[in-house]
Motif scaffolding. Structure first.
Motif, mmCIF file in Angstrom:
data_model
loop_
_atom_site.group_PDB
_atom_site.id
_atom_site.type_symbol
_atom_site.label_atom_id
_atom_site.label_comp_id
_atom_site.label_asym_id
_atom_site.label_seq_id
_atom_site.Cartn_x
_atom_site.Cartn_y
_atom_site.Cartn_z
ATOM 1 N N LEU A 84 -12.318 -3.355 8.285
ATOM 2 C CA LEU A 84 -11.765 -2.850 7.037
ATOM 3 C C LEU A 84 -11.781 -1.323 7.029
ATOM 4 O O LEU A 84 -12.737 -0.693 7.506
ATOM 5 C CB LEU A 84 -12.577 -3.372 5.852
ATOM 6 C CG LEU A 84 -12.603 -4.899 5.648
ATOM 7 C CD1 LEU A 84 -13.605 -5.267 4.566
ATOM 8 C CD2 LEU A 84 -11.220 -5.408 5.274
ATOM 9 N N SER A 85 -10.741 -0.753 6.493
ATOM 10 C CA SER A 85 -10.737 0.698 6.317
ATOM 11 C C SER A 85 -11.744 1.055 5.224
ATOM 12 O O SER A 85 -12.230 0.180 4.492
ATOM 13 C CB SER A 85 -9.343 1.182 5.921
ATOM 14 O OG SER A 85 -9.008 0.702 4.615
ATOM 15 N N ARG A 110 -11.290 2.534 2.436
ATOM 16 C CA ARG A 110 -10.751 2.187 1.119
ATOM 17 C C ARG A 110 -10.807 0.678 0.885
ATOM 18 O O ARG A 110 -11.193 0.215 -0.184
ATOM 19 C CB ARG A 110 -9.315 2.691 1.016
ATOM 20 C CG ARG A 110 -8.628 2.403 -0.308
ATOM 21 C CD ARG A 110 -7.188 2.891 -0.271
ATOM 22 N NE ARG A 110 -6.469 2.568 -1.486
ATOM 23 C CZ ARG A 110 -5.163 2.761 -1.658
ATOM 24 N NH1 ARG A 110 -4.458 3.293 -0.651
ATOM 25 N NH2 ARG A 110 -4.582 2.446 -2.791
ATOM 26 N N GLN A 111 -10.431 -0.079 1.912
ATOM 27 C CA GLN A 111 -10.459 -1.534 1.789
ATOM 28 C C GLN A 111 -11.894 -2.035 1.629
ATOM 29 O O GLN A 111 -12.167 -2.943 0.825
ATOM 30 C CB GLN A 111 -9.810 -2.173 3.016
ATOM 31 C CG GLN A 111 -8.305 -1.964 3.106
ATOM 32 C CD GLN A 111 -7.735 -2.422 4.431
ATOM 33 O OE1 GLN A 111 -8.448 -2.474 5.446
ATOM 34 N NE2 GLN A 111 -6.446 -2.736 4.454
ATOM 35 N N TYR A 130 -4.791 -9.070 4.225
ATOM 36 C CA TYR A 130 -5.764 -9.960 3.582
ATOM 37 C C TYR A 130 -6.994 -10.089 4.463
ATOM 38 O O TYR A 130 -6.955 -9.845 5.675
ATOM 39 C CB TYR A 130 -5.155 -11.343 3.313
ATOM 40 C CG TYR A 130 -4.840 -12.140 4.556
ATOM 41 C CD1 TYR A 130 -5.772 -13.038 5.093
ATOM 42 C CD2 TYR A 130 -3.612 -12.026 5.194
ATOM 43 C CE1 TYR A 130 -5.482 -13.768 6.227
ATOM 44 C CE2 TYR A 130 -3.316 -12.758 6.336
ATOM 45 C CZ TYR A 130 -4.252 -13.635 6.858
ATOM 46 O OH TYR A 130 -3.979 -14.356 7.984
ATOM 47 N N LEU A 138 -5.676 -7.244 0.248
ATOM 48 C CA LEU A 138 -6.148 -5.872 0.425
ATOM 49 C C LEU A 138 -4.989 -4.896 0.241
ATOM 50 O O LEU A 138 -3.820 -5.246 0.413
ATOM 51 C CB LEU A 138 -6.708 -5.687 1.846
ATOM 52 C CG LEU A 138 -7.854 -6.615 2.271
ATOM 53 C CD1 LEU A 138 -8.100 -6.444 3.767
ATOM 54 C CD2 LEU A 138 -9.115 -6.299 1.482
ATOM 55 N N SER A 139 -5.339 -3.662 -0.096
ATOM 56 C CA SER A 139 -4.323 -2.614 -0.123
ATOM 57 C C SER A 139 -3.899 -2.315 1.315
ATOM 58 O O SER A 139 -4.707 -2.375 2.242
ATOM 59 C CB SER A 139 -4.877 -1.352 -0.773
ATOM 60 O OG SER A 139 -5.991 -0.867 -0.040
ATOM 61 N N ALA A 140 -2.633 -2.043 1.510
ATOM 62 C CA ALA A 140 -2.133 -1.763 2.853
ATOM 63 C C ALA A 140 -0.998 -0.757 2.762
ATOM 64 O O ALA A 140 -0.286 -0.685 1.762
ATOM 65 C CB ALA A 140 -1.639 -3.049 3.517
#
Length: 705
Positions: free
Chosen positions: A119-120, A122-123, A199, A191-193
């Protein structure tokens, strides 16, 4: 050296080959991406039921010490061993397809799965908020001191097993806990992308923050797992004083069934796996290591995501039947002609409309219907309740023993009873699998019966994805037979000799054998003979032997068997005149259609029954003749279309393998489901053109009376 072939294929291994054909669709790069994902999800769902029912049943036989050979010559234990080998290979093929073919293409299309550790920033913060605000509060870790204390986990529900460092009291002994993930939380967390949709899986989120469930402890390992329990429980309803209560006991028993399959993440450590095996009492052959997401059937949820329309099939909306006028009464329509509907190419709406009209028509006296499987919010069930509330005599046979729909059918049965419907819970010792609805109406000329016969269930949802046939008729003899058939089920009367219908378990086997043997005798007498049969399964040894005899007499036999086929085709001296194909395409082939040449008369039938011992001998089924010439002609044309398929049909070889057929030479590409849909569309266009060129005056009320 002459190659020898078995006389029968093993039923279970044949079923696994059917699931392989579904998996082959997932691997076909000519199919839209999300449709391929759907096919792989179906293979997962299919395997789940296979292990619950077929493997579960074999385990029961082995536990009882039964060593009897099946028709293919295999004992229950030998079947389990062979199933394990084949199923492990199939699982490897499933994950290779998903991880190496589908997932990279899904990522390129903008639908990406992000592993928990990738995950990044932010994620990760967003996921942590979801974990703290929702997941942590919902899930409950369960410490397990000994294998005997292993919790009762729900069948096919996902869990995470956690390995903890040994305590100071027992320094050499690892400790374990289980976190059941339940069914409340979503499996896929969006998730934001930067582009498309991303996801993360619920189990990956739990794994990322697993230490928070065990403050002060050292987590040394964790892995997701899922168990499949034996669900092959049957009710001795001849000994059950209350069938409703008995079926509820069956549902409870399934929760305690032994584990017949353990799926565990491939990353699981050896100590964790050994703990699960001992706790669940499974052997090595029952353990399946998943290198990707466990429970591939849940991938079906991703196939409905918005914004990926270019990766789906072009819509094929169900067409209206040109024989049904939009504003006309169904009773008027059926008084003029029989009506044959081929679903899902043609809408199921006329069937629902007939029942809904009957519910409010003041001249309708009675409705009699068999409900085997229905949708969750069934308009047909609602119509039956409305009819009863309006004072009509309504009787519904609700089959409580419809596997995996028992709970829903119990609920429907109670709701219908409360509305005033007479509910019959099937017949003791048998499943009522026939599909029919009878409407009794008072008309100026006397009592008239309108009947629907089908090959599929009264489910408007599955009617859009299952290929089935419906016959609606006001034929006097079929109506009389249908009432006699229905009353034989609901009363104590012995089944009578029908004029047109044939029914299992009393006369269907005899009738089918007579039809096959009739073609055999004609061929031996030098006459033309032929048999065409479309089924979902062909297992019954006696019927297979009869087909072998017909083949040996020279009768050309074409079989379209979607799933299990125990008949071995193409064997010299046995079955060289038998050709077996299986069509797997966007719709689930479900219709049972039979044609016998019969000296040129073409006896054509639809049926609710597959050719299996359970259907022929232990179920209430129907064989319905289609005698109306336009309906018969159309049904025969549909059969020919299936046998001409050279795009989605696979030919069964004597070895048990299936070969995908392809157009040969200058032969045109013929995809049966596509052609049937085009035909349904063409019929509508022709009807519209005919109406535009025909003047039809409005008649005054009563002008035709």
């Amino acid at each position: 050296m002459t190659q020898t072939h078995p006389r029968f294929f093993n039923r279970e291994l044949s079923w696994l080959e059917f699931n392989q054909r579904v998996l082959d669709e997932a691997r076909d790069d000519q199919i839209p991406l999300l449709e391929r994902l759907k096919f792989i999800a179906i293979t997962g769902s299919n395997l789940d039921e296979f292990f619950m029912v077929r493997v579960g049943g074999l385990r029961v036989l082995v536990n009882r010490g039964i060593t009897t050979n099946d028709p293919s010559g295999m004992t229950p234990l030998a079947q389990l061993d062979s199933i394990s080998v084949r199923a492990h290979q199939m699982m490897a093929d499933q994950y290779e397809c998903f991880l190496k073919e589908l997932e990279p293409q899904l990522t390129a299309a903008g639908l990406r799965r992000v592993p928990g550790q990738e995950l990044s920033e932010r994620q990760a913060k967003a996921v942590e908020q979801v974990f703290d605000g929702e997941i942590f509060s919902v899930l409950t870790p369960m410490a397990i001191a000994t294998c005997a204390e292993f919790p009762l986990l729900g069948n096919q529900t996902l869990s995470v097993c956690v390995q903890l460092a040994p305590s100071s009291d027992a320094p050499g002994k690892p400790r374990f806990a289980v976190i059941p993930l339940g069914k409340v939380l979503p499996r896929f967390l969006t998730l934001s992308a930067e582009r498309g949709t991303a996801y993360v899986l619920l189990e990956d989120v739990v794994g990322r923050f697993v230490e928070r469930f065990f403050p002060g402890e050292v987590v040394t390992g964790h892995a997701a797992f899922r168990i499949t329990r034996n669900a092959d429980f049957s009710l001795r309803d001849d000994l059950a004083p209350d069938l409703l209560a008995g079926m509820e006991d069956i549902l409870l028993a399934r929760k305690h069934g032994e584990c017949v399959r353990l799926e565990v993440a491939a990353c699981a450590g050896p100590e964790l796996v050994a703990f699960l095996k001992e706790s669940l009492a499974v052997e090595d052959r029952d353990v399946f290591f998943a290198p990707g997401p466990i429970d591939l059937s849940t991938l079906m949820q991703l196939t409905d995501l918005k914004g990926f329309e270019q990766h789906r099939y072009e819509p094929w909306p169900a067409q209206a039947s040109p024989q049904v006028e939009p504003g006309a009464s169904m009773f008027e329509t059926l008084a003029r002609r029989d009506l044959l509907l081929l679903h899902p190419y043609q809408s199921f709406e006329p069937v629902m409309r007939l029942i809904e009209e009957a519910a409010v028509d003041p001249d309708v006296l009675a409705i009699k219907q068999i409900l085997y499987r229905t949708s969750r919010n069934s308009p047909i069930v609602t119509a039956l309740a409305r009819a009863a509330q309006r004072g009509k005599s309504v009787t519904a046979i609700v089959e409580l023993k419809a596997r995996f729909d028992e709970a829903r059918n119990i609920e429907w049965a109670r709701n219908l009873e409360e509305a005033g419907v007479q509910v019959v819970y099937g017949v003791k010792g048998l499943k009522t699998h026939a599909k029919t609805c009878i409407i009794v109406r008072r008309e100026p000329q006397g009592i008239q019966r309108y009947v629907h016969f089908g090959t599929g269930n009264y489910n408007e949802i599955t009617s859009r994805i299952y290929s089935d046939a419906s016959l609606l008729t006001s034929n006097e003899e079929l109506g009389a037979d249908a009432v006699m058939f229905f009353n034989a089920i609901t009363g104590y009367s012995q089944p009578q000799r029908y004029r047109k219908l044939e029914a299992a378990p009393i006369g269907l086997r005899t009738r089918l054998l007579e039809l096959i043997e009739g073609e055999t005798k004609r061929k031996l007498a030098g006459q033309k003979a032929a048999i065409d049969v479309k089924l979902n399964a062909l297992v019954d040894p006696e019927l297979i032997e009869s087909l072998y005899s017909a083949s040996q007499a020279g009768v050309p036999i074409r079989l379209n068997i979607r799933g299990v086929c125990c008949l071995v085709p193409g064997v010299p001296g046995l079955s060289e005149n038998i050709r077996v194909v299986s069509v797997i395409d966007r719709f689930l082939e479900h219709a049972r259609v039979l044609r016998f040449h019969h000296g040129g008369d073409n006896l054509v039938f639809i049926s609710s029954a597959d050719w299996m011992q359970r259907n022929i001998d232990r179920r209430i089924e129907l064989l319905i003749p289609v005698e109306d010439v336009p309906c018969k002609t159309r049904l025969v044309a549909a059969l020919e279309t299936y046998f001409d398929d050279n795009v989605k049909a696979r030919l069964l070889n004597p070895s048990g393998q299936y070969t995908l057929l392809k157009p040969q030479g200058r032969k045109k590409r013929r995809r049966s489901q596509e052609l049937l849909y085009e035909d349904a569309c063409q019929q509508v266009k022709q009807a519209e053109q005919s109406r535009r060129t025909t003047f039809e005056p409005h008649m005054a009320p009563g002008a035709n009376s």
